[in-house]
Every structure is written in structure tokens, then in C-alpha cells.
Enzyme design. Structure first.
Site, PDB file in Angstrom:
ATOM      1  N   ASN A 107       1.106  -1.129   0.296  1.00 56.91           N
ATOM      2  CA  ASN A 107      -0.084   0.460  -0.166  1.00 56.91           C
ATOM      3  C   ASN A 107       0.797   1.449   0.377  1.00 56.91           C
ATOM      4  O   ASN A 107       0.873   2.395  -1.365  1.00 56.91           O
ATOM      5  CB  ASN A 107      -0.487   0.257   1.133  1.00 56.91           C
ATOM      6  N   THR A 152     -15.265  38.573 -31.939  1.00 60.10           N
ATOM      7  CA  THR A 152     -16.412  38.344 -30.563  1.00 60.10           C
ATOM      8  C   THR A 152     -17.168  37.761 -31.072  1.00 60.10           C
ATOM      9  O   THR A 152     -17.837  37.202 -32.167  1.00 60.10           O
ATOM     10  CB  THR A 152     -16.444  38.869 -29.809  1.00 60.10           C
ATOM     11  N   HIS A 153     -18.200  36.103 -30.691  1.00 60.47           N
ATOM     12  CA  HIS A 153     -19.160  35.437 -30.972  1.00 60.47           C
ATOM     13  C   HIS A 153     -18.558  35.020 -32.890  1.00 60.47           C
ATOM     14  O   HIS A 153     -19.671  34.878 -33.227  1.00 60.47           O
ATOM     15  CB  HIS A 153     -20.567  36.304 -31.678  1.00 60.47           C
ATOM     16  N   SER A 209      -7.042  12.979 -48.943  1.00 60.25           N
ATOM     17  CA  SER A 209      -8.193  12.179 -48.984  1.00 60.25           C
ATOM     18  C   SER A 209      -8.791  10.733 -49.806  1.00 60.25           C
ATOM     19  O   SER A 209      -7.992  11.454 -50.681  1.00 60.25           O
ATOM     20  CB  SER A 209     -10.141  12.690 -49.141  1.00 60.25           C
ATOM     21  N   LYS A 227      -8.578  17.686 -51.218  1.00 57.79           N
ATOM     22  CA  LYS A 227      -8.240  17.878 -50.073  1.00 57.79           C
ATOM     23  C   LYS A 227      -7.173  18.291 -48.478  1.00 57.79           C
ATOM     24  O   LYS A 227      -6.553  17.193 -49.610  1.00 57.79           O
ATOM     25  CB  LYS A 227      -9.405  16.607 -49.031  1.00 57.79           C
ATOM     26  N   GLU A 242      -7.179  17.850 -35.401  1.00 62.47           N
ATOM     27  CA  GLU A 242      -8.556  17.256 -34.570  1.00 62.47           C
ATOM     28  C   GLU A 242      -8.463  16.471 -33.550  1.00 62.47           C
ATOM     29  O   GLU A 242      -8.862  15.973 -32.965  1.00 62.47           O
ATOM     30  CB  GLU A 242      -9.092  17.323 -36.502  1.00 62.47           C
ATOM     31  N   GLN A 300      -5.964   0.698  -7.546  1.00 59.52           N
ATOM     32  CA  GLN A 300      -6.007  -0.268  -8.306  1.00 59.52           C
ATOM     33  C   GLN A 300      -5.965   1.210  -9.711  1.00 59.52           C
ATOM     34  O   GLN A 300      -5.100   0.545 -10.654  1.00 59.52           O
ATOM     35  CB  GLN A 300      -5.888  -1.763  -8.298  1.00 59.52           C
ATOM     36  N   LYS A 310      -4.064   3.773 -11.806  1.00 58.25           N
ATOM     37  CA  LYS A 310      -2.886   3.964 -12.858  1.00 58.25           C
ATOM     38  C   LYS A 310      -3.220   4.414 -14.957  1.00 58.25           C
ATOM     39  O   LYS A 310      -3.101   5.111 -15.068  1.00 58.25           O
ATOM     40  CB  LYS A 310      -2.001   3.138 -12.241  1.00 58.25           C
TER      41      LYS A 310
END
Ligand code: ARG
Length: 456
Positions: free
Chosen positions: A107, A152-153, A274, A280, A287, A319, A322
Site C-alpha cells: 500500500n 467576438t461571437h 482524402s 482535400k 482535430e 488499483q 493508474k
């Protein structure tokens, strides 16, 4: 009774559910270090003969060399790294090996090993975050004057500089490092010697083992020592917050790399194509950094939930502490490395950023501020006048600084030609000289100060 439905009997299931060696083998270095410190102290205190302690130490050194060369053998019957090592020690040096476990328990052993591991993990993260800060500083310095729309926004708000935007992330990472440093400082107490839960009657020297393992001091309550996992939670909480910042930066890159924005060209090394759409170029690394943040937060939640219902002292649930920490650490390391690489190599399309900053009426606030300053007009009224100027510019399809003076004076007679000096995006950013503002001079001053903070 239920044997027909189960391929393996209960004993075999028990063996499987009980074992932590498949993951806690990752603690082998810490386990060997803890055992060596412990046995040296036992000899020092006359609890174990010097000769026996030496045989144990030599055996542990040999096991370390074996683990280093061949990895830790995963034997489910031996349960965990502590038992695997102890049983190998017995194979190597015989019954003397049994003296190592005097005045300790698994322990306090596991609590010590795991703290040592988390401490090293924090050092690794710290080094990674420092590298990220350096990368951010270098790119911010390069683009301290580059004008971009500030949002902003996610709507064009006021022009800012790219350097200022990148330095916002520098500040986040600075706080992350301070959270990890706090976590490390709190973890700096050694639980070894708490034994199973109550301490021990052997005349051990906890100060000595704490010092040998590089801890500032021993822990002060044996029950707390074996049941405390705050150090792991502190790590996970700091990791969660760091990963949130990385995820936000990743999200910026994902948006910025999209065609409608076109603010960045992500490096080939951090993009994928892609299989079906040849045009692409996907921001996969960014991501995944964004995705990993979710998993890291999940690891943090997992350990919180594991701990929340546990009475003192040790319970086997612990236990399970971990795997989430190991998982979060691996994900965080990858995320930091990927973001650092992207920052270092991304191409910023500053011409495109400038073009959008100029087209979004982003200097409207500058016009309103000018009316307040030069015309003595209350801000609310200035806001209204400016709104009419924006509407006129929109109708004419031109930026504010290209509205003819006649149009402006018609909107309000108090406007004169001096106003053009504040309507360009460069004038706008240059005017934001308040502490922490976006003016290039302010940004450069902060970069210089930050370089000093980092000692570079
Ligand atoms: N493998 C255990 C863990 O990781 C070690 C401690 C076991 N102690 C016990 N009393 N069963 O937590």
C-alpha cells in the site's frame, strides 16, 4: 453452477481482474528505486543486516538491467509490479529477498511508486509546454504587426494582430505550467513507511527514505498516505486544463484552415488527404488534439469517480488509478508535440487576414472613439452615428476608410477629414496601447518580457 456459460472458471477470472501487472509494469523504475531506498534505510537502522541489504540491492540492480533489456515479464499470477520484482529477487538471491518487505506494505509501496512516476510525468509535460511557449513566442514575434480580424461571437469585432492572438495562447500555457508546478509541489511528500495503513513498530527513518527518493519530506498521516491520490488528480486536472487550451488552439487552426477563412496553410506533415476527394487537405492532427482533450477529461472524471466513495484507507478500487493517468499522459504528450510542430511550421496567410480585417468594418469602434475624443460626443450617441456610417459604407460596398468625406459630414457635421487617420486597420491596432492591448509595441514588449520569464 454457471460453468456452462463461462469458458474459464472463477479462479481464472479472479486472476485476471486482480492483476495490475499489464499496466503497472510501467512503474518498474520507480519500484526499484523505492525498494533500494527502503532497504538502504533498513540497513542503516539495523533492521536488516548490512550483508543482506547488499545482496538485495545487487539483486535489484540486476532485475533493473533485465527489465531494461527485455521488458517486465507479465505474469498475471504475480499480480503486480511489486510481486513480480519480489519474486524475481527471490529467484536470484533466495530467502533473503523476503527481508526487503520488512516495515512496508504494497500500500505504501504503490503510493510511493506512483507519486515518483507522476513527478517525472510532470517534468516531461513541463518540458513540452516550455517548447510550445517558445514556438508561440517565435511566431508571435514574427507577426507582431500582422493585422487580422479579432472576433467576438466569431464575428469580426476589432482588428488585432496575429502576434497578439498567438500570445493569448502563450498566457494560457504559462498558467498551465504553473498548475503543473503547483501539483508537483503538493506531491513532494513521501508516503513510504506508512506501511499498510497504521505505520510500523520497526524503528524506520522516514526522513531518510524521503530524502533518498528526492522528496521534500515524509507524509504526516499514515492513513492519508496510503489512501491519498490527490497527486494523481492534481496531475489529471492540470492535464485537463492544458488539453482544453490545446483543443481551443486546435479549433482555431481547423477554422483558419477552412477555405472560407483561409488564414493558414497547415503543413503537409500535419495534414492528410482524402482517398476520394483529391483537393482535400484535412487538419487531422489538429482535430485529434481537439478529440484527445475529451479523452483526457474522461480520464480525470474516471479517477474522480473511482475515489469519491472510498472510505479510509486503501481499497483495491485504487488499483484503477493508474490506467487513466497513463492514458492522459500519453495523449497529452502527443497533443503538445503535435501543436508545437504545427505552430512551428504553419504558414500564416497574413495578406488574407489583413484583407478580411479591412472588409469587416472592424474600425467602427475607432470612429466612435474619435467622435468622443474630438467631438466631445457622449459614447452612446457616437455609437449611433457610427452605426449610420457603417450602414452607408455597407450600402456603397466600401470599407469605412473609403467613404467620401461628404457622406460622413452628411451623417454628422462634427466629422472632418482628420477622421481618416483612425479608420485604417493599422491605425486601429497601433492605438490600442493600454496594458495588454493589441498595439504592436505592447505585444513586442510582452514578448520581450516573456523571453525573460523563460530565460531565453
Ligand atoms: N497492485 C496494487 C495497486 O496498484 C498494489 C497494492 C495492493 N495492496 C493490497 N493490499 N492488495 O493498488
Amino acid at each position: 453452477m454457471w460453468g456452462g456459460r463461462f469458458a474459464a472458471g472463477p479462479a481464472s477470472i479472479m486472476r485476471e481482474i486482480n492483476a495490475s501487472i499489464p499496466f503497472d509494469k510501467r512503474l518498474w523504475q520507480q519500484d526499484i528505486a523505492g525498494s533500494k531506498a527502503h532497504v538502504a534505510m533498513l540497513a542503516q537502522q539495523g533492521i536488516v543486516e548490512g550483508e543482506d541489504a547488499q545482496a538485495i540491492t545487487e539483486g535489484l540492480n540486476r532485475i533493473a538491467a533485465e527489465y531494461e533489456a527485455d521488458g517486465v515479464p507479465v505474469d498475471l499470477d504475480l499480480e503486480d509490479i511489486h510481486m513480480v520484482t519480489e519474486s524475481r529477487l527471490a529467484q536470484l538471491i533466495g530467502p533473503i529477498a523476503g527481508r526487503l518487505h520488512t516495515a512496508r506494505s504494497r500500500n505504501d509501496q504503490v503510493a510511493t511508486d506512483f507519486r515518483l512516476w507522476v513527478r517525472d510525468a510532470i517534468d516531461e509535460v513541463e518540458a513540452g509546454l516550455l517548447g510550445l511557449q517558445r514556438a508561440l513566442l517565435a511566431r508571435a514575434d514574427e507577426h507582431a504587426d500582422a493585422v487580422m480580424p479579432g472576433f467576438t461571437h466569431l464575428q469580426s469585432a476589432q482588428p488585432v494582430t496575429l502576434g497578439h492572438h498567438l500570445m493569448a495562447y502563450y498566457e494560457m500555457v504559462r498558467r498551465d505550467r504553473s498548475r503543473f508546478a503547483d501539483a508537483r509541489a503538493r506531491a513532494d511528500e513521501c508516503p513510504l513507511g506508512a506501511a499498510a495503513l497504521a505505520g510500523t513498530g520497526f524503528p524506520i527513518d522516514r526522513q531518510a527514505t524521503a530524502e533518498a527518493l528526492g522528496f521534500a519530506r515524509p507524509t504526516d498521516n499514515s492513513l492519508d498516505s496510503v489512501s491519498d491520490r490527490d497527486f494523481a488528480l492534481d496531475y489529471l486536472m492540470a492535464a485537463t486544463q492544458a488539453s482544453l487550451h490545446l483543443s481551443r488552439l486546435a479549433e482555431e487552426f481547423i477554422i483558419w484552415a477552412s477555405q472560407p477563412f483561409g488564414f493558414v496553410k497547415l503543413p503537409d506533415a500535419y495534414s492528410t488527404g482524402s482517398s476520394i476527394m483529391p483537393q482535400k487537405r484535412n487538419p487531422d492532427a489538429a482535430e485529434l488534439v481537439r478529440g484527445h482533450a475529451g479523452r483526457i477529461m474522461g480520464c480525470m472524471t474516471a479517477l474522480c469517480v473511482t475515489m469519491k466513495g472510498l472510505p479510509l484507507a486503501y481499497s483495491k478500487d485504487m488499483q484503477d488509478d493508474k490506467p487513466p493517468v497513463f492514458e492522459a499522459h500519453d495523449l497529452l504528450g502527443l497533443s503538445i508535440a503535435a501543436m508545437t510542430g504545427m505552430i512551428e511550421t504553419v504558414t500564416f496567410r497574413t495578406d488574407r487576414m489583413r484583407g478580411l480585417a479591412e472588409s469587416g468594418f472592424a474600425t467602427a469602434t475607432d470612429l466612435a472613439d474619435w467622435l468622443v475624443r474630438e467631438g466631445g460626443i457622449p459614447f452612446r450617441e457616437a455609437h449611433h452615428i457610427t452605426g449610420r456610417a457603417v450602414a452607408a459604407a455597407e450600402a456603397a460596398g466600401v470599407p469605412l476608410d473609403q467613404l467620401p468625406i461628404a457622406t460622413l459630414t452628411q451623417i454628422d457635421a462634427r466629422i472632418d477629414a482628420r477622421v481618416y487617420a483612425v479608420l485604417t486597420v493599422d491605425a486601429s491596432v497601433a492605438s490600442r496601447t493600454s496594458h495588454g492591448g493589441t498595439a504592436p509595441a505592447q505585444v513586442r514588449a510582452r514578448i520581450a518580457q516573456a523571453r525573460e520569464e523563460l530565460g531565453s
